[in-house]
Write a protein that holds these residues in place. Sequence first.
Motif, short mmCIF file in Angstrom:
data_model
loop_
_atom_site.label_atom_id
_atom_site.label_comp_id
_atom_site.label_asym_id
_atom_site.label_seq_id
_atom_site.Cartn_x
_atom_site.Cartn_y
_atom_site.Cartn_z
N LEU A 2 0.86 -1.19 0.00
CA LEU A 2 0.00 0.00 0.00
C LEU A 2 0.89 1.24 0.00
N VAL A 3 0.59 2.17 -0.88
CA VAL A 3 1.39 3.39 -0.98
C VAL A 3 0.51 4.59 -0.63
N HIS A 4 0.80 5.19 0.52
CA HIS A 4 0.09 6.42 0.87
C HIS A 4 0.57 7.52 -0.06
N ILE A 5 -0.38 8.23 -0.67
CA ILE A 5 -0.05 9.26 -1.67
C ILE A 5 -0.49 10.63 -1.17
N CYS A 6 0.41 11.60 -1.34
CA CYS A 6 0.09 12.96 -0.92
C CYS A 6 -0.23 13.87 -2.10
N CYS A 7 0.50 13.74 -3.21
CA CYS A 7 0.26 14.57 -4.39
C CYS A 7 0.94 13.94 -5.59
N SER A 8 0.57 14.35 -6.79
CA SER A 8 1.11 13.73 -8.00
C SER A 8 2.57 14.08 -8.23
N VAL A 9 2.99 15.29 -7.84
CA VAL A 9 4.39 15.69 -8.02
C VAL A 9 5.32 14.73 -7.29
N ASP A 10 4.93 14.32 -6.09
CA ASP A 10 5.72 13.35 -5.34
C ASP A 10 5.42 11.92 -5.80
N SER A 11 4.17 11.62 -6.07
CA SER A 11 3.79 10.22 -6.28
C SER A 11 4.19 9.67 -7.64
N HIS A 12 4.12 10.45 -8.70
CA HIS A 12 4.39 9.90 -10.02
C HIS A 12 5.83 9.37 -10.11
N PHE A 13 6.77 10.20 -9.75
CA PHE A 13 8.18 9.80 -9.75
C PHE A 13 8.41 8.65 -8.77
N PHE A 14 7.83 8.77 -7.58
CA PHE A 14 8.00 7.77 -6.52
C PHE A 14 7.43 6.41 -6.95
N LEU A 15 6.26 6.40 -7.54
CA LEU A 15 5.63 5.15 -7.97
C LEU A 15 6.40 4.50 -9.12
N GLU A 16 6.92 5.32 -10.03
CA GLU A 16 7.76 4.76 -11.10
C GLU A 16 8.96 4.04 -10.52
N LYS A 159 7.74 18.01 -15.03
CA LYS A 159 7.59 18.86 -16.21
C LYS A 159 7.12 18.05 -17.41
N GLU A 160 7.72 16.88 -17.61
CA GLU A 160 7.36 16.05 -18.76
C GLU A 160 5.91 15.59 -18.71
N GLU A 161 5.43 15.25 -17.50
CA GLU A 161 4.07 14.74 -17.34
C GLU A 161 3.05 15.85 -17.14
N GLN A 162 3.52 17.10 -17.08
CA GLN A 162 2.65 18.27 -16.86
C GLN A 162 1.76 18.08 -15.63
N LEU A 163 2.41 17.70 -14.53
CA LEU A 163 1.70 17.47 -13.28
C LEU A 163 1.36 18.80 -12.61
N TYR A 164 0.33 18.78 -11.79
CA TYR A 164 -0.04 19.97 -11.03
C TYR A 164 0.98 20.19 -9.92
N ARG A 165 1.71 21.29 -10.00
CA ARG A 165 2.76 21.58 -9.03
C ARG A 165 2.27 22.63 -8.03
N GLN A 166 1.77 22.18 -6.90
CA GLN A 166 1.31 23.10 -5.87
C GLN A 166 2.51 23.79 -5.22
N ASP A 167 2.26 24.96 -4.61
CA ASP A 167 3.38 25.69 -4.02
C ASP A 167 3.28 25.80 -2.50
N TYR A 168 2.49 24.92 -1.88
CA TYR A 168 2.52 24.80 -0.41
C TYR A 168 2.19 23.37 -0.04
N CYS A 169 2.63 22.97 1.16
CA CYS A 169 2.52 21.58 1.56
C CYS A 169 1.08 21.09 1.57
N GLY A 170 0.21 21.84 2.23
CA GLY A 170 -1.18 21.39 2.23
C GLY A 170 -2.04 21.96 3.33
N CYS A 171 -1.52 22.07 4.55
CA CYS A 171 -2.39 22.46 5.67
C CYS A 171 -2.48 23.98 5.80
#
Length: 360
Positions: A2-16, A159-171
């Motif tokens: 099981l992989v806890h996911i926080c955002c696509s910017v971290d998860s896409h590279f991490f999952l690959e 950049k290649e995957e055109q992921l949504y790059r948020q500019d704050y952690c979340g809370c």
Amino acid sequence: MLVHICCSVDSHFFLEKLQRDFPEEKLTGFFYDPNIHPYSEYRLRYLDVKRSCKKLGIPLLEGEYDYENWMEAVRGLEREPEKGKRCEVCFDKRFEVSAQKALELGEKKMTTTLLVSPLKSQEQLKRVGDEFYRKNGVEFIAVDYRSGGGTQDQAKVTKEEQLYRQDYCGCIYGLTMQRESQDKLMDEMFSPISNTVLPASIEERLSLYETRMRLEDEGRKYRIQKHKFLNYRQFTCKLTVDKSIPVAAYALSYSILQRKKAEGRIETEIEGIHYFNREEIRFISLQKFNLLADRDYLSVKELIYSPLAYEDEVALRIKITKSIYDLTPIIVVDEIPQGKLSLVLDAKIYEDTKDKIIEI
């Protein structure tokens, strides 16, 4: 696993990386992030993670958005810095729920994409993860994909995957402190009573990324490009006559009052535009507004709760001022008031960037 996911910017590279390093493991994504605020930002991040997991062929589960319980868990830690005690409590909560989900699914291993985030402490995450291994029997896999140029590779994938790059952690607390340190307007928290979609708002980005999903489903090519512009947010608009009688008033977008308050009288009228004797302020009646905008509002109150679309309002301003650079306060009232007027207008113009889809 099981992989806890926080955002696509971290998860896409991490999952690959996980797919490469753990080929024997069937990966299942689990998006559980009740810390993310506001809710529109949560939906935007989930949407992009959903797209990412679809591209990677990884099933995705969505956890509960139990924001109030998360707020209670971090009570008293609001001013803790990033990577401080509040983050540790936040990890505890997300790991506990993720561990329970892993047990529910019969998984013996779990990990989190937070490990690849430069805003998080890997040592802190590993410590929390190991503690849950001892308590729940779900092994925490602490991989390091940041070192050895990993952060640069991650940026390239983003950049290649055109992921949504948020500019704050979340809370909300991390966002508040980040914007304070940047001396920057926290416009993520603006939510007009009219539900108007503001430029460069989370809601506008959410709509854009939904459009992106539709284009991909239709097999149409596109690019997401950023461009700079002057943004606008309005805090307050209040008008009174003779210092005590309130008057319903609506300030068009990009109306700016330097000192935020002006007092005076209307002294001139030209073609339905009424000119104040201070601060270049202009007033128009609702009747004039309806004529120029081709609308049939019955009251300014109705206009406040159901205004024009943002682009239409900017076009109306240009029609009135004959200039695309004009910042004159333009105030709409039911009837042009007489007597001494007091206007309070608190608004801000600032440099900003926004995304735009360009089909190719």
